[in-house]
Scaffold this motif. Structure first.
Motif, PDB file in Angstrom:
ATOM      1  N   GLY A  75       0.798  -1.221   0.000  1.00  0.00           N
ATOM      2  CA  GLY A  75       0.000   0.000   0.000  1.00  0.00           C
ATOM      3  C   GLY A  75       0.832   1.272   0.000  1.00  0.00           C
ATOM      4  N   SER A  76       2.137   1.151  -0.234  1.00  0.00           N
ATOM      5  CA  SER A  76       3.003   2.339  -0.155  1.00  0.00           C
ATOM      6  C   SER A  76       2.612   3.401  -1.180  1.00  0.00           C
ATOM      7  N   LEU A  77       2.153   2.951  -2.343  1.00  0.00           N
ATOM      8  CA  LEU A  77       1.768   3.902  -3.395  1.00  0.00           C
ATOM      9  C   LEU A  77       0.652   4.842  -2.950  1.00  0.00           C
ATOM     10  N   LEU A  78      -0.164   4.388  -1.998  1.00  0.00           N
ATOM     11  CA  LEU A  78      -1.364   5.162  -1.644  1.00  0.00           C
ATOM     12  C   LEU A  78      -1.067   6.312  -0.687  1.00  0.00           C
ATOM     13  N   LEU A  79       0.117   6.326  -0.086  1.00  0.00           N
ATOM     14  CA  LEU A  79       0.435   7.376   0.895  1.00  0.00           C
ATOM     15  C   LEU A  79       0.655   8.720   0.206  1.00  0.00           C
ATOM     16  N   ASP A  80       0.039   9.751   0.758  1.00  0.00           N
ATOM     17  CA  ASP A  80       0.267  11.116   0.284  1.00  0.00           C
ATOM     18  C   ASP A  80       1.567  11.659   0.889  1.00  0.00           C
ATOM     19  N   SER A  81       2.098  12.703   0.279  1.00  0.00           N
ATOM     20  CA  SER A  81       3.298  13.336   0.824  1.00  0.00           C
ATOM     21  C   SER A  81       3.010  14.036   2.148  1.00  0.00           C
ATOM     22  N   THR A  82       3.977  13.962   3.046  1.00  0.00           N
ATOM     23  CA  THR A  82       3.957  14.727   4.303  1.00  0.00           C
ATOM     24  C   THR A  82       5.388  15.221   4.515  1.00  0.00           C
ATOM     25  N   SER A  83       5.664  15.758   5.703  1.00  0.00           N
ATOM     26  CA  SER A  83       7.038  16.196   5.957  1.00  0.00           C
ATOM     27  C   SER A  83       7.999  15.007   5.970  1.00  0.00           C
ATOM     28  N   THR A  84       7.490  13.812   6.225  1.00  0.00           N
ATOM     29  CA  THR A  84       8.390  12.651   6.286  1.00  0.00           C
ATOM     30  C   THR A  84       8.155  11.639   5.151  1.00  0.00           C
ATOM     31  N   ILE A  85       7.131  11.843   4.341  1.00  0.00           N
ATOM     32  CA  ILE A  85       6.823  10.895   3.256  1.00  0.00           C
ATOM     33  C   ILE A  85       6.947  11.607   1.907  1.00  0.00           C
ATOM     34  N   ASP A  86       7.807  11.069   1.034  1.00  0.00           N
ATOM     35  CA  ASP A  86       7.853  11.537  -0.354  1.00  0.00           C
ATOM     36  C   ASP A  86       6.974  10.591  -1.156  1.00  0.00           C
ATOM     37  N   SER A  87       5.779  11.043  -1.445  1.00  0.00           N
ATOM     38  CA  SER A  87       4.800  10.138  -2.037  1.00  0.00           C
ATOM     39  C   SER A  87       5.272   9.540  -3.363  1.00  0.00           C
ATOM     40  N   GLU A  88       4.995   8.261  -3.535  1.00  0.00           N
ATOM     41  CA  GLU A  88       5.261   7.589  -4.813  1.00  0.00           C
ATOM     42  C   GLU A  88       4.351   8.118  -5.922  1.00  0.00           C
TER      43      GLU A  88
END
Ligand code: HEM
Ligand code: NAG
Ligand code: NAG
Ligand code: NAG
Length: 332
Positions: A75-88
């Motif tokens: 499910g990594s593709l589904l994460l939106d960008s945040t300060s710690t996530i660079d969205s796929e």
């Protein structure tokens, strides 16, 4: 004594083999007691969405593919960008291309209301893929379940692991082989291009300036080129859509392969399965001549794809919102 030790080592080897790291432990009955209607809940939402968006099933199976090829089906593709996530979602193969995320949200909402905190977002993509294929007239299969959701995204991985339409067959085959998928899997899974759309930017060069020749891709059927030029009217038209399988645009069948036999593959990566002399040609021929052979192979290959490095047991989490890790980025 020596032989006892040998037996012990063999036994240890078997135990490690069964419980070794990375071993898929998914099961078709995983939600039987915790969310028995999971499949029909997903199906209802996809069916509802398809009423206003004939393409949605195709878009959802593509999300499953783009999820599984990057750190496994987590499910990594589904994460939106945040300060710690660079969205796929912002990786090149996905940006302004991967779609269907709001429908994944709708599925998640429907599931949370009936079995809160139970069904992972990674499993939603696997189930939606099967549902989409069946709704389009393709084969059904028992979806293996029990994946958990990752807590990180990997944009660099999305950029390097996902094939592009101009990557060339040998590079594409290598990318699949990096995921444990073989040449038959490449051909069978490419058959998902039996439905859905592609934007002109992914094949425009084949109409107007193939390989910097200033001319069309000479391997392409000329009537097909004419029809494509009618939609993609110039070499800078990036976003107009064309059916990946113009014979049966929204149906899941083996016409993708018969199109390749008549030089009507839309993407260069499609046509190369039949035009580059090699192991893929006889596989295309067998799928073109027998839809049931294609269906059997497709089911086998998509189950294999769905088994790529799932998080199971207590790894990862069950996200309550597919766009965010649990407990992260609490809104104030
Ligand atoms: C073999 C290498 C592959 C390449 C190079 C490739 C490339 C592409 C490209 C460029 C598009 C058009 C995207 C757009 O216009 O925004 C597309 C669409 C699509 N791909 Fe692939 N793909 C490949 C394999 C797969 C696999 C393995 C699957 C699923 C099992 C898949 C499913 C789809 C579907 C269903 C669509 C249409 C999506 C929609 O209409 O929203 N593709 N692909
Ligand atoms: C395959 O990948 C290599 C390394 O990225 C690249 O140099 C080469 O041009 C690619 N071949 C094709 C046919 O795309
Ligand atoms: C592209 O052009 C190069 C150089 O002319 C040639 O070697 C290569 O085979 C061509 N590739 C294709 C796919 O036609
Ligand atoms: C290219 O095609 C697009 C889409 O049809 C159109 O909006 C654009 O004006 C065209 N550009 C040129 C230079 O003809």
């Amino acid at each position: 004594m020596g032989s006892n030790k040998g037996v012990g080592l063999v036994f240890l080897g078997l135990v490690v083999g069964f419980f070794g790291v990375g071993r898929a432990q998914l099961s078709a009955t995983f939600y039987d007691t915790t969310c028995p209607n999971v499949i029909s809940i997903v199906r209802n939402v996809v069916q509802q969405a398809a009423q206003s968006d004939a393409r949605i099933g195709a878009s959802l199976i593509r999300l499953h593919f783009h999820d599984c090829f990057v750190d496994g089906c987590d499910g990594s593709l589904l994460l939106d960008s945040t300060s710690t996530i660079d969205s796929e979602k912002d990786a090149f193969p996905n940006q302004a291309s991967a779609r269907g995320f709001p429908v994944v949200d709708d599925i998640k909402t429907a599931l949370e209301s009936q079995c809160s905190g139970v069904v992972s977002c990674a499993d939603i993509l696997a189930i939606a893929s099967e549902v989409a294929v069946v709704l389009a007239g393709g084969p059904e299969w028992s979806v293996l379940l029990g994946r958990r959701d990752g807590t990180t995204a990997n944009r660099a991985g999305a950029n390097s692991n996902l094939p592009g339409p101009r990557d060339g067959l040998s590079n594409i085959t290598r990318m699949f082989s990096n995921q444990g998928l073989d040449t038959t899997d490449v051909v069978a899974l490419s058959g998902a291009h039996t439905f859905g759309r592609a934007q002109c930017q992914f094949f425009n060069d084949r109409l107007y300036n193939f390989n910097s020749t200033g001319a069309q891709d000479s391997s392409m059927d000329s009537a097909y080129v004419t029809s494509l030029r009618g939609s993609c009217t110039n070499s800078t038209d990036d976003t107009t859509l064309f059916d990946l399988d113009p014979t049966t645009a929204d149906g899941f069948d083996n016409n993708y392969y018969t199109n390749l036999q008549s030089n009507r593959g839309l993407l260069q990566s499609d046509q190369e399965l039949f035009s580059i002399d090699g192991a893929t040609v006889p596989i295309v021929q067998s799928f073109a001549s027998s839809q049931s052979t294609f269906f059997d192979s497709f089911v086998n290959s998509i189950i294999k794809m769905g088994n790529i490095s799932p998080l199971t047991g207590t790894s990862g989490e069950i996200r309550s919102n597919c766009r965010r890790v649990n407990g992260g980025q609490i809104q104030k």
